[in-house]
Motif scaffolding. Structure first.
Motif, short mmCIF file in Angstrom:
data_model
loop_
_atom_site.label_atom_id
_atom_site.label_comp_id
_atom_site.label_asym_id
_atom_site.label_seq_id
_atom_site.Cartn_x
_atom_site.Cartn_y
_atom_site.Cartn_z
N TYR A 1 0.85 -1.18 0.00
CA TYR A 1 0.00 0.00 0.00
C TYR A 1 0.89 1.24 0.00
CZ TYR A 1 -3.51 -3.54 1.04
OH TYR A 1 -4.30 -4.65 1.00
N THR A 2 0.82 2.05 1.00
CA THR A 2 1.77 3.17 1.15
C THR A 2 2.81 2.73 2.17
OG1 THR A 2 0.58 4.20 2.98
CG2 THR A 2 -0.10 4.83 0.74
N PRO A 3 3.97 3.36 2.17
CA PRO A 3 4.98 2.99 3.17
C PRO A 3 4.46 3.07 4.61
CG PRO A 3 5.99 4.33 1.48
CD PRO A 3 4.50 4.34 1.21
N GLU A 4 3.70 4.12 4.92
CA GLU A 4 3.16 4.26 6.27
C GLU A 4 2.15 3.17 6.60
OE1 GLU A 4 1.09 7.48 9.27
OE2 GLU A 4 1.40 8.05 7.18
N CYS A 5 1.27 2.85 5.64
CA CYS A 5 0.27 1.81 5.86
C CYS A 5 0.94 0.46 6.07
CB CYS A 5 -0.68 1.77 4.67
SG CYS A 5 -2.09 0.66 4.89
N ASP A 6 1.91 0.14 5.25
CA ASP A 6 2.63 -1.13 5.39
C ASP A 6 3.33 -1.22 6.74
OD1 ASP A 6 1.77 -1.69 2.82
OD2 ASP A 6 3.74 -1.42 1.90
N MET A 7 3.90 -0.10 7.20
CA MET A 7 4.57 -0.07 8.50
C MET A 7 3.56 -0.33 9.62
SD MET A 7 5.00 1.95 11.50
CE MET A 7 4.20 3.43 10.95
N MET A 8 2.39 0.30 9.53
CA MET A 8 1.37 0.09 10.56
C MET A 8 0.88 -1.35 10.57
SD MET A 8 -0.87 3.63 10.60
CE MET A 8 -1.16 3.71 8.83
N ILE A 9 0.76 -1.96 9.41
CA ILE A 9 0.35 -3.37 9.32
C ILE A 9 1.40 -4.25 9.97
CG2 ILE A 9 -0.03 -5.28 7.71
CD1 ILE A 9 -1.42 -3.14 5.87
N ARG A 10 2.66 -3.96 9.75
CA ARG A 10 3.74 -4.74 10.38
C ARG A 10 3.71 -4.58 11.90
NH1 ARG A 10 6.49 -2.83 5.48
NH2 ARG A 10 6.85 -4.67 4.16
N GLU A 11 3.43 -3.37 12.35
CA GLU A 11 3.35 -3.12 13.80
C GLU A 11 2.11 -3.79 14.40
OE1 GLU A 11 5.59 -1.62 15.90
OE2 GLU A 11 6.87 -1.74 14.14
N LEU A 12 0.99 -3.75 13.69
CA LEU A 12 -0.21 -4.44 14.17
C LEU A 12 0.04 -5.94 14.30
CD1 LEU A 12 -3.05 -2.58 12.23
CD2 LEU A 12 -2.80 -2.75 14.72
N ASP A 13 0.80 -6.49 13.40
CA ASP A 13 1.14 -7.92 13.48
C ASP A 13 1.88 -8.22 14.78
OD1 ASP A 13 1.54 -10.66 12.50
OD2 ASP A 13 3.63 -10.03 12.24
N LYS A 14 2.75 -7.32 15.20
CA LYS A 14 3.47 -7.50 16.46
C LYS A 14 2.54 -7.41 17.67
CE LYS A 14 7.73 -5.55 14.60
NZ LYS A 14 8.63 -4.37 14.64
N ILE A 15 1.49 -6.60 17.54
CA ILE A 15 0.57 -6.38 18.66
C ILE A 15 -0.45 -7.51 18.77
CG2 ILE A 15 -1.24 -4.86 19.56
CD1 ILE A 15 0.30 -2.52 18.17
#
Length: 76
Positions: free
Chosen positions: A22-36
């Motif tokens: 998606y966008t770099p920020e969206c992809d980063m948030m998805i990666r962080e959500l995976d950790k949560i």
């Protein structure tokens, strides 16, 4: 049945294959959500947008939904 390779699903593209979807920020948030919450919960959390056929406005709308969940869960 998908084999689990690149381009099978946006979530596995981001988490398993390290692709920018998606966008770099969206992809980063998805990666962080995976950790949560973990990938199974994350998979069920959204109606995943087909990144190959989605318009830019669809991607931005999806990013808003991801951001809302990310900020909500990050605060917990």
């Amino acid at each position: 049945m998908p084999a689990g390779g690149p381009l099978d699903h946006p979530l596995s593209d981001i988490l398993t294959h390290g692709l920018n979807v998606y966008t770099p920020e969206c992809d980063m948030m998805i990666r962080e959500l995976d950790k949560i919450v973990g990938s199974e919960v994350l998979f069920k959390m959204f109606d995943w947008l087909d990144d190959l056929s989605a318009s830019e406005s669809d991607k931005l709308e999806f990013e808003k939904k991801v951001r809302i969940k990310y900020l909500m869960l990050k605060e917990q």
